[in-house]
Scaffold this active site. Structure first.
Site, PDB file in Angstrom:
ATOM      1  N   LYS A 148      -0.095   8.908 -14.690  1.00  0.00           N
ATOM      2  CA  LYS A 148       0.211   8.425 -16.040  1.00  0.00           C
ATOM      3  C   LYS A 148      -0.573   9.245 -17.061  1.00  0.00           C
ATOM      4  O   LYS A 148      -1.571   9.888 -16.720  1.00  0.00           O
ATOM      5  CB  LYS A 148      -0.150   6.935 -16.162  1.00  0.00           C
ATOM      6  N   LEU A 149      -0.131   9.196 -18.324  1.00  0.00           N
ATOM      7  CA  LEU A 149      -0.653  10.128 -19.339  1.00  0.00           C
ATOM      8  C   LEU A 149      -2.183  10.199 -19.387  1.00  0.00           C
ATOM      9  O   LEU A 149      -2.764  11.293 -19.227  1.00  0.00           O
ATOM     10  CB  LEU A 149      -0.123   9.744 -20.729  1.00  0.00           C
ATOM     11  N   ASP A 185      10.666  18.579 -21.957  1.00  0.00           N
ATOM     12  CA  ASP A 185      10.604  17.135 -22.186  1.00  0.00           C
ATOM     13  C   ASP A 185      11.150  16.354 -20.983  1.00  0.00           C
ATOM     14  O   ASP A 185      11.913  16.878 -20.173  1.00  0.00           O
ATOM     15  CB  ASP A 185      11.418  16.790 -23.449  1.00  0.00           C
ATOM     16  N   GLU A 242       8.709  -1.506 -22.193  1.00  0.00           N
ATOM     17  CA  GLU A 242       9.737  -0.461 -22.084  1.00  0.00           C
ATOM     18  C   GLU A 242      11.142  -1.043 -21.980  1.00  0.00           C
ATOM     19  O   GLU A 242      12.124  -0.338 -22.181  1.00  0.00           O
ATOM     20  CB  GLU A 242       9.445   0.449 -20.886  1.00  0.00           C
ATOM     21  N   TYR A 269      13.348   3.224 -14.293  1.00  0.00           N
ATOM     22  CA  TYR A 269      12.202   2.291 -14.227  1.00  0.00           C
ATOM     23  C   TYR A 269      12.402   1.127 -15.189  1.00  0.00           C
ATOM     24  O   TYR A 269      12.376  -0.045 -14.790  1.00  0.00           O
ATOM     25  CB  TYR A 269      10.888   3.025 -14.541  1.00  0.00           C
ATOM     26  N   ALA A 301       5.354  -3.210  -8.077  1.00  0.00           N
ATOM     27  CA  ALA A 301       6.486  -2.457  -8.630  1.00  0.00           C
ATOM     28  C   ALA A 301       6.274  -0.982  -8.359  1.00  0.00           C
ATOM     29  O   ALA A 301       5.158  -0.540  -8.083  1.00  0.00           O
ATOM     30  CB  ALA A 301       6.584  -2.680 -10.146  1.00  0.00           C
ATOM     31  N   ASP A 346       5.738  -5.730   2.515  1.00  0.00           N
ATOM     32  CA  ASP A 346       6.715  -5.308   1.502  1.00  0.00           C
ATOM     33  C   ASP A 346       7.323  -6.551   0.847  1.00  0.00           C
ATOM     34  O   ASP A 346       7.797  -7.454   1.549  1.00  0.00           O
ATOM     35  CB  ASP A 346       7.798  -4.496   2.228  1.00  0.00           C
ATOM     36  N   ASN A 397      -0.864   0.556 -20.501  1.00  0.00           N
ATOM     37  CA  ASN A 397      -2.241   0.235 -20.126  1.00  0.00           C
ATOM     38  C   ASN A 397      -3.043   1.499 -19.853  1.00  0.00           C
ATOM     39  O   ASN A 397      -2.492   2.522 -19.441  1.00  0.00           O
ATOM     40  CB  ASN A 397      -2.247  -0.569 -18.825  1.00  0.00           C
ATOM     41  N   LEU A 424       0.837  -1.210   0.000  1.00  0.00           N
ATOM     42  CA  LEU A 424       0.000   0.000   0.000  1.00  0.00           C
ATOM     43  C   LEU A 424       0.867   1.253   0.000  1.00  0.00           C
ATOM     44  O   LEU A 424       0.847   2.049   0.940  1.00  0.00           O
ATOM     45  CB  LEU A 424      -1.006   0.004   1.165  1.00  0.00           C
ATOM     46  N   THR A 425       1.654   1.398  -1.054  1.00  0.00           N
ATOM     47  CA  THR A 425       2.387   2.641  -1.279  1.00  0.00           C
ATOM     48  C   THR A 425       1.370   3.679  -1.751  1.00  0.00           C
ATOM     49  O   THR A 425       0.166   3.403  -1.784  1.00  0.00           O
ATOM     50  CB  THR A 425       3.437   2.458  -2.400  1.00  0.00           C
ATOM     51  N   LYS A 438      13.165  -2.939 -14.506  1.00  0.00           N
ATOM     52  CA  LYS A 438      12.297  -4.015 -14.982  1.00  0.00           C
ATOM     53  C   LYS A 438      13.098  -5.003 -15.842  1.00  0.00           C
ATOM     54  O   LYS A 438      12.949  -6.216 -15.705  1.00  0.00           O
ATOM     55  CB  LYS A 438      11.118  -3.455 -15.781  1.00  0.00           C
TER      56      LYS A 438
END
Ligand code: NAD
Ligand code: TYD
Length: 339
Positions: free
Chosen positions: A188-189, A271, A126, A149, A82, A58, A179, A34-35, A153
């Site tokens: 996220k975007l 950017d 990614e 990131y 993650a 954790d 997603n 639960l971050t 991964k």
């Protein structure tokens, strides 16, 4: 069948838990720290179900993870947990490397110790880095990550695979594209643009906005994971893409059109450092080996997602608490609008 799901209180993990619980007889133990990104409100649909258990903890805590895996003896571990955001990994890489790499290591060790029959490691497109057009990455495409990131991964993918090669741990790896859908944290975007647009806030487009992403509806992703869980071959990697590549600006324009807001809300800002220009993924292998394919049309999925955010403003308000505002100021405060 019993699953140990990690990160099941996040965006994709909670969609997966809701979907998996729909399978008769399947039991789910959800381990989540639960971050800021984990939210039990995402799981009210399964709360109280006798086949579901939540454990707050954790994945880097070896003692806890070993005890839980030993006690529950799941048939499979489905590992979502993650730190999942590129911008945060640029601002603060430490928790990203810790959770994504060390956390995966802790889980792999517990799985090895307790002879878990399937370890599904959830990863991302990614890891392939930025691709020149018209290339598409299949599972053999070289790894070329750009951000802390994606590098964390890629590193965890390699570690997971090494446990298959060296210890014969039955690992499978999935690599999905970007997603979108309900319950996504508004960093996220797509959810950021929707929630800002609904409040007539500015829509911060990084650079020229011509970066390309492949968009995958979250339920299509979860069905792909279930297909790999049940039918994937040990030691194999499976890409899961939405087969819908779009430049960011086009996504932003669609959000504006569907929310009825003016283009003047768009703000071109500084950017992202190391920004990948283009992701493109081939999911040929998963489609060939299972009956899976992405079914959600992007326009329909986006409209559905916008309706969800419109109808859940209380959820949005709660997740955009003080900590979110601090992050927002850190990430966007020094990105003065560029015209
Ligand atoms: P998210 O940020 O919404 O959720 C992450 C979850 O993990 C949260 O519930 C959080 O509390 C939990 N968590 C974080 N650190 C933890 C720790 N140390 N121990 C236990 N729990 C911890 O992420 P998401 O978007 O749902 O992504 C889930 C997975 O899918 C990640 O592995 C991500 O790399 C991968 N993925 C995401 C996307 C995407 O577009 N979001 C695309 C491809 C792959
Ligand atoms: P994001 O949702 O962070 O996913 P990822 O970086 O993992 O692909 O970003 C998707 C794209 O949108 C990426 O090219 C960066 C861009 N972007 C913006 O232009 N503005 C924003 O405020 C955010 C969060 C992303």
């Amino acid at each position: 069948m019993k699953l140990l799901v990690t990160g099941g209180a996040g965006f994709i993990g909670s969609a997966f838990v809701r979907m998996a619980m729909g399978e008769t007889g399947l039991r789910v133990v959800n381990l989540d720290k639960l971050t800021y990104a984990g939210n039990l409100e995402n799981l009210v649909d399964v709360e109280g179900n006798a086949r579901y258990r939540f454990v707050q903890g954790d994945i880097c805590d070896a003692e806890l993870v070993n005890a839980l895996v030993g006690e529950e003896r799941p048939d499979a571990i489905v590992h979502f947990a993650a730190e999942s955001h590129v911008d945060r990994s640029i601002l603060s890489p430490e928790p990203v490397v810790r959770t994504n790499y060390n956390g995966t290591f802790t889980l792999l060790e517990a799985a090895r110790l307790h002879h878990i029959a399937r370890f599904l490691h959830v990863s991302t497109d990614e890891v392939y880095g930025s691709l020149p057009a018209p290339a598409e990455a299949d599972e053999r495409y070289p790894l070329n990550p750009s951000s802390p990131y994606s590098a964390s991964k890629a590193a965890s993918d390699l570690l997971a695979r090494s446990y298959f090669v060296t210890f014969k741990l039955p690992v499978v790896i999935t690599r999905a594209s970007n997603n979108y859908g309900p319950y996504q944290f508004p960093e996220k975007l797509i959810p950021l643009m929707i929630t800002n647009a609904l409040e007539d806030g500015s829509l911060p487009v990084y650079g020229d906005g011509r970066q390309v992403r492949d968009w995958l509806y979250v339920e299509d992703h979860c069905r792909g994971i279930l297909a790999v869980l049940h039918h994937g071959r040990d030691g194999e990697i499976y890409n899961i893409g939405g087969n819908r590549s779009l430049p960011n600006l086009e996504v932003v324009h669609q959000v504006l059109a569907l929310t009825g807001k003016p283009e003047s809300l768009i703000a071109y800002v500084k950017d992202r450092p190391g920004h990948d220009r283009r992701y493109a993924l081939s999911s040929e292998k998963l489609m060939r080996e299972t009956a899976w394919q992405p079914v959600m049309n992007f326009e329909v999925g986006l409209a559905r997602t916008i309706e969800w955010y419109r109808g859940n403003s209380a959820w949005v308000e709660r997740v955009r608490s003080g900590a979110y505002r601090t992050y927002y100021e850190r990430n966007y405060g020094n990105r003065a609008a560029v015209t």
